[in-house]
Design an enzyme around this catalytic site. Structure first.
Site, PDB file in Angstrom:
ATOM      1  N   HIS A  37       0.845  -1.210   0.000  1.00 48.88           N
ATOM      2  CA  HIS A  37       0.000   0.000   0.000  1.00 48.88           C
ATOM      3  C   HIS A  37       0.877   1.256   0.000  1.00 48.88           C
ATOM      4  O   HIS A  37       0.579   2.228  -0.700  1.00 48.88           O
ATOM      5  CB  HIS A  37      -0.891   0.028   1.243  1.00 48.88           C
ATOM      6  CG  HIS A  37      -1.813  -1.152   1.385  1.00 48.88           C
ATOM      7  ND1 HIS A  37      -1.655  -2.105   2.364  1.00 48.88           N
ATOM      8  CD2 HIS A  37      -2.903  -1.531   0.682  1.00 48.88           C
ATOM      9  CE1 HIS A  37      -2.620  -3.021   2.258  1.00 48.88           C
ATOM     10  NE2 HIS A  37      -3.393  -2.700   1.236  1.00 48.88           N
ATOM     11  N   ASP A 150      -2.962  -7.755  -7.545  1.00 49.14           N
ATOM     12  CA  ASP A 150      -4.329  -8.199  -7.808  1.00 49.14           C
ATOM     13  C   ASP A 150      -4.605  -7.957  -9.291  1.00 49.14           C
ATOM     14  O   ASP A 150      -5.365  -7.063  -9.663  1.00 49.14           O
ATOM     15  CB  ASP A 150      -5.297  -7.436  -6.907  1.00 49.14           C
ATOM     16  CG  ASP A 150      -4.993  -7.683  -5.433  1.00 49.14           C
ATOM     17  OD1 ASP A 150      -5.441  -8.698  -4.912  1.00 49.14           O
ATOM     18  OD2 ASP A 150      -4.249  -6.884  -4.827  1.00 49.14           O
TER      19      ASP A 150
HETATM   20  P1  AMP Z   1      -6.207  -4.283  -0.415  1.00 49.11           P
HETATM   21  O1  AMP Z   1      -6.095  -3.439   0.809  1.00 49.11           O
HETATM   22  O2  AMP Z   1      -5.649  -5.658  -0.259  1.00 49.11           O
HETATM   23  O3  AMP Z   1      -7.583  -4.250  -1.031  1.00 49.11           O
HETATM   24  O4  AMP Z   1      -5.251  -3.611  -1.501  1.00 49.11           O
HETATM   25  C1  AMP Z   1      -5.370  -2.264  -1.829  1.00 49.11           C
HETATM   26  C2  AMP Z   1      -4.470  -1.978  -3.020  1.00 49.11           C
HETATM   27  O5  AMP Z   1      -3.131  -2.295  -2.698  1.00 49.11           O
HETATM   28  C3  AMP Z   1      -4.853  -2.825  -4.245  1.00 49.11           C
HETATM   29  O6  AMP Z   1      -4.725  -2.019  -5.415  1.00 49.11           O
HETATM   30  C4  AMP Z   1      -3.814  -3.909  -4.212  1.00 49.11           C
HETATM   31  O7  AMP Z   1      -3.545  -4.465  -5.475  1.00 49.11           O
HETATM   32  C5  AMP Z   1      -2.606  -3.164  -3.683  1.00 49.11           C
HETATM   33  N1  AMP Z   1      -1.646  -4.102  -3.099  1.00 49.11           N
HETATM   34  C6  AMP Z   1      -1.887  -5.079  -2.186  1.00 49.11           C
HETATM   35  N2  AMP Z   1      -0.759  -5.784  -1.934  1.00 49.11           N
HETATM   36  C7  AMP Z   1       0.210  -5.258  -2.721  1.00 49.11           C
HETATM   37  C8  AMP Z   1       1.592  -5.555  -2.932  1.00 49.11           C
HETATM   38  N3  AMP Z   1       2.204  -6.539  -2.280  1.00 49.11           N
HETATM   39  N4  AMP Z   1       2.281  -4.790  -3.819  1.00 49.11           N
HETATM   40  C9  AMP Z   1       1.669  -3.784  -4.492  1.00 49.11           C
HETATM   41  N5  AMP Z   1       0.374  -3.450  -4.340  1.00 49.11           N
HETATM   42  C10 AMP Z   1      -0.354  -4.175  -3.477  1.00 49.11           C
END
Ligand code: AMP
Length: 280
Positions: A37, A150
């Site tokens: 994030h 994702d």
């Molecule tokens: P989430 O909180 O899991 O819904 O993720 C929020 C955003 O952060 C989404 O666009 C995810 O694809 C991105 N994200 C989650 N994990 C990673 C990671 N390891 N590297 C880059 N972006 C990420």
């Protein structure tokens, strides 16, 4: 850094920024922030005047037997991380702020969801598209930042923005990993010690698949078979491993062009996903 919980307050804050000509970068999240994030927030910080992070665990995208109740939450920690990364405003709505009544309509995603997580989590991407559509209408950013981690979600959002002519740029950011290759994820905290040690084998397997492709193996069935065998050593349960065209997510028996290798794997209390994009 400000924290607001209502749509009205977000709009007021953005209105003020817009009046003085500021650009807005937006990062939608479900919280329990990590370096993945943070990388999105920093990418936005480099390009925009006002950086907005939303933290909302969206019930619409969880199936009946999934981990909505158990999804990790720690707002105080998130607040600190978001602030240090350069966030100006956190939008932290309640479920009733986002959904005061049952949604009278939702978005039904009809392309790119018959495979991967779309196949194993029916309705998941309808929920994702619906909440992202709402968030984009609320924030109306110049640019929204999403992770390549994702990849199917990213493809759905790019298609949605295109299909509904939403005036926002979508920025795809690379996957941030632990030193041993495990993709950072809020769900990693639910791995046992043994599972955490084992989990990097998912990324290793994807890389092995990429090497197979680089060394001339272009048959989808054969690659999937070999990777499935390699994943048998794990203590969890394979959900899927697939080899598809990217970004269309179409199947082809003989692969060529941009290809995504994608895996989803169930541990006891965490379902992990990862992917790797290669040129065949
Ligand atoms: P989430 O909180 O899991 O819904 O993720 C929020 C955003 O952060 C989404 O666009 C995810 O694809 C991105 N994200 C989650 N994990 C990673 C990671 N390891 N590297 C880059 N972006 C990420």
């Amino acid at each position: 850094m400000k924290i607001v919980e209502t749509i009205q307050e977000v709009r007021q804050e953005i209105g003020r920024a817009r009046k003085v000509g500021q650009s807005v970068g937006f990062i939608p999240t479900m919280g329990f922030l990590h370096e993945g994030h943070v990388s999105l927030i920093k990418a936005a910080r480099k390009k925009h005047d006002m950086i907005i992070v939303s933290i909302f665990v969206n019930p619409l995208q969880f199936g009946p037997n999934e981990d909505l109740e158990r999804y990790p939450r720690d707002f105080k920690r998130d607040e600190q991380i978001a602030k240090e990364a350069g966030t100006d405003l956190i939008f932290y709505p309640t479920v009733s702020e986002m959904y005061p009544e049952k949604m009278p309509m939702t978005i039904q995603v009809t392309k790119g969801v018959e495979v991967l997580c779309g196949a194993s989590r029916p309705g998941h991407f309808d929920g994702v598209a619906t909440v992202v559509m709402k968030l984009l209408q609320i924030v109306q950013p110049d640019e929204a930042f999403f992770g390549q981690k994702d990849a199917q979600q990213l493809a759905v959002i790019i298609n949605m923005v295109d299909a509904f002519n939403i005036p926002v740029a979508i920025n795809a950011c690379p996957t941030i990993r632990e030193e041993d290759g495990l993709a950072k994820s809020s769900r990693n905290v639910y791995l046992t010690e043994e599972e955490r040690l084992e989990a990097p084998f998912l990324y290793k397997t994807l890389k092995y698949g990429a090497n197979l492709i680089h060394s001339g193996n272009h048959n989808r069935t054969k690659i999937i078979k070999e990777l499935t065998e390699r994943l048998q050593i794990g203590s969890g349960k394979l959900d899927y491993i697939d080899v598809l065209k990217y970004p269309s997510l179409e199947q082809a028996e003989e692969i060529s062009g941009q290809i995504i290798l994608a895996v989803a794997y169930h541990y006891k209390n965490a379902r992990l996903i990862d992917n790797y994009i290669v040129e065949a």
